[in-house]
Scaffold this active site. Sequence first.
Site, mmCIF file in Angstrom:
data_model
loop_
_atom_site.group_PDB
_atom_site.id
_atom_site.type_symbol
_atom_site.label_atom_id
_atom_site.label_comp_id
_atom_site.label_asym_id
_atom_site.label_seq_id
_atom_site.Cartn_x
_atom_site.Cartn_y
_atom_site.Cartn_z
ATOM 1 N N CYS A 239 5.106 0.586 -4.445
ATOM 2 C CA CYS A 239 3.938 1.337 -4.885
ATOM 3 C C CYS A 239 4.064 2.811 -4.526
ATOM 4 O O CYS A 239 3.197 3.615 -4.870
ATOM 5 C CB CYS A 239 2.666 0.732 -4.312
ATOM 6 S SG CYS A 239 2.865 -0.102 -2.759
ATOM 7 N N CYS B 130 0.339 -4.624 1.860
ATOM 8 C CA CYS B 130 -0.296 -3.444 2.463
ATOM 9 C C CYS B 130 -0.563 -3.681 3.950
ATOM 10 O O CYS B 130 -0.439 -2.762 4.761
ATOM 11 C CB CYS B 130 -1.613 -3.116 1.769
ATOM 12 S SG CYS B 130 -1.405 -2.680 0.042
#
Lengths: 127, 182
Positions: free
Chosen positions: A37, A106
């Site tokens: 990302c 994450c």
Amino acid sequence: MAYSDKVLDHYENPRNVGAFDKEDTQVGTGMVGAPACGDVMRLQIKVNDDGVIEDARFKTYGCGSAIASSSLLTEWVKGKTLDQAQEIKNSEIAEELALPPVKVHCSVLAEDAIKAAIKDYSDKNEK
Amino acid sequence: MLDFSKNYFDLFGLPVGYIVDASSLADRYRDLQRVVHPDRYANGTEQERRLSVQGASLINEAFETLKDPVARAAYLLSLHGVEMDAQNESTQDMAFLMQQMELREELESLREQAGPFETLLDLSGRINKQITDLVAQIAMQFETPNDEQLQEAREILRKMRFLQKLRSETERVEAELEDRLN
């Protein structure tokens, strides 16, 4: 994608955003990134003479879940010893924030960041 | 019509390697599009029409992959048996990550500046320069790649992804600032 209320709360009111002087011997800095990302995360801890984390700061460029994971972690580590902070698992972060499976990486990033910060502090204070 | 088992380079009749001649790629793309064009199979069997649609989509995918320096690197690595775990692997290069953080901070602060476009131009110039440098470095690794060079290429690709993301962020900010002017 729908974010959980806790993620939104941290995203809209991130805790402990900012930076410490990374040259300070009391400070440990962890820099990590997620190439998928393109997120970059910096997590810093300020450790007192008793080996307790008195303060923490973060700066994250990334999605809401990455920001929330690092924001939450800075709250959690305050008042913990380095050993205790080392024990924090990404699964605890993911659970607290109710992260969906596609966003679990994450929380992994946040765990990597605190480990890197502890290592940086330990390396600095070894000699 | 098309040999679906061929890799993208063979499909386009190009040598398997990182350096791709852009005009040959574009020429071959147009040729192949003609080969699979649905108009040619309007009176064909149902199978022919289906293959023409599938062929067109394969050619588009191959073209997009070969055209893009980052996608091309990942594809070439996979042809050499190196599959990137895009989610879970990252560069450990601290200096690089610090620099990425600073570039993002710069982009963020730019929104509050009085004359942001000049700074934006300068910033995207530096980002493009970094990408170009990495493209040159990875091209070298792919010349006659052994295991070590493939791992090096993999590390360069990880870095490219950060810069690619940053570039699209920069474009987004630019569009936002232009909207504000209008």
